[in-house]
Write an enzyme that holds these catalytic residues in place. Structure first.
Site, PDB file in Angstrom:
ATOM      1  N   GLY A  45       0.826  -1.208   0.000  1.00  0.00           N
ATOM      2  CA  GLY A  45       0.000   0.000   0.000  1.00  0.00           C
ATOM      3  C   GLY A  45       0.852   1.246   0.000  1.00  0.00           C
ATOM      4  O   GLY A  45       2.055   1.190  -0.218  1.00  0.00           O
ATOM      5  N   ASN A  46       0.206   2.378   0.211  1.00  0.00           N
ATOM      6  CA  ASN A  46       0.957   3.630   0.338  1.00  0.00           C
ATOM      7  C   ASN A  46       0.225   4.538   1.311  1.00  0.00           C
ATOM      8  O   ASN A  46      -0.848   4.200   1.809  1.00  0.00           O
ATOM      9  CB  ASN A  46       1.150   4.278  -1.040  1.00  0.00           C
ATOM     10  N   ARG A  47       0.796   5.696   1.578  1.00  0.00           N
ATOM     11  CA  ARG A  47       0.312   6.517   2.694  1.00  0.00           C
ATOM     12  C   ARG A  47      -0.809   7.488   2.311  1.00  0.00           C
ATOM     13  O   ARG A  47      -1.190   8.331   3.116  1.00  0.00           O
ATOM     14  CB  ARG A  47       1.495   7.262   3.317  1.00  0.00           C
ATOM     15  N   SER A  48      -1.363   7.393   1.122  1.00  0.00           N
ATOM     16  CA  SER A  48      -2.423   8.349   0.766  1.00  0.00           C
ATOM     17  C   SER A  48      -3.670   8.127   1.618  1.00  0.00           C
ATOM     18  O   SER A  48      -4.270   7.055   1.604  1.00  0.00           O
ATOM     19  CB  SER A  48      -2.774   8.214  -0.719  1.00  0.00           C
TER      20      SER A  48
END
Ligand code: PMT
Length: 251
Positions: A45-48
């Site tokens: 995933g990513n931090r958005s």
């Protein structure tokens, strides 16, 4: 008497007088990071957080647009905003494509994974099996795909999350992805980009116009982005035709 009067300074008339520049337009917004599953428990995933995309959806709705947001989790949305929940880049692509032909404005504020695990295991990977090797494969570039199928009358807005050479990298993405506008943020700067309540952006248009938005809350950035959309549409008068008037819009 019933004659209109001037409002005294300082009264709360601003929202009533705020231009409803987007009334009647269909706006599609993509928000939040995707999750690419490796197995039932773990994902890439990513931090958005979705804060920037949701601020744009809420602001567009406040300006009278008919808004759909494609997002990856249950952040609340403003009344009247249609929300489609998705997890992966592939699901996001499907949801976006199901709505994009009808959209007058598409804003891609989501952080989409560029790579996903090539294999999705059915069972949780056990420690006893040793350190696994994870092979990745590319995901579809949704923005570039929309750029290729963009029809007359549609305004396509991409984002660019950069950590260096903001203007050059964002300018390259603007051209490569066929967007009308790109909103570039230097996500390595303090209080900018992922998860923060604030953002600082450089808005660039395909016709070479640039606008610097200083560090502001994400709703203020949303206002600036939608102002740029309105200006971009105003400088391309044929684009203002409602899309129902485009005979080829369903092809
Ligand atoms: O969500 P927040 O926590 O509020 O944070 C906001 C933000 C930092 C996520 C936002 O401001 C932002 O920069 N969004 C774009 C993040 C990103 O993925 O940028 P990129 O430079 O990697 O991608 C460029 C553009 O291509 C983006 O519009 C992206 O949505 C799109 N893209 C990328 C990859 C892919 N496979 N498909 C795409 O459509």
């Amino acid at each position: 008497d019933l004659m209109p009067r001037e409002f005294p300074a300082g009264t709360a008339v601003e929202p009533l007088l705020a231009p409803q520049h987007l009334a009647g337009l269909r706006v599609l917004v993509r928000a939040r990071g995707t999750r690419e599953p490796l197995e039932p428990v773990r994902f890439l995933g990513n931090r958005s957080s979705g804060k920037q995309g949701h601020a744009i959806a809420d602001e567009a709705a406040a300006r009278g647009a008919k808004v759909t947001i494609v997002t990856t989790a249950g952040r609340p949305v403003a009344a009247g905003v249609e929300a489609l929940a998705v997890e992966t880049a592939a699901e996001m692509e499907q949801a976006v494509l199901s709505r994009s032909d009808a959209a007058d404005v598409v804003v891609m504020a989501a952080a989409v994974a560029d790579f996903r695990p090539a294999v999705r295991h059915d069972q949780k990977i056990k420690k006893a099996g040793g350190t696994p090797e994870i092979v990745l494969e590319p995901t579809p570039d949704i923005l570039a795909g929309l750029g290729r199928r963009k029809r007359p009358g549609q305004t396509l807005v991409g984002f660019a999350a950069e950590t260096e050479d903001l203007r050059a990298n964002a300018g390259a993405k603007l051209a490569a992805k066929g967007a009308d506008l790109i909103v570039a943020n230097d996500v390595s700067a303090p209080s900018v980009g992922f998860e923060h309540d604030t953002n600082q952006v450089l808005i660039m248009s395909g016709s070479g116009i640039e606008r610097d938005i200083p560090l502001s809350d994400k709703r203020a950035v949303a206002r600036a982005v939608l102002d740029a959309v309105v200006s971009s549409r105003a400088t391309h008068p044929p684009d203002l035709l409602p899309n129902d008037n485009h005979p080829g819009s369903d092809t």
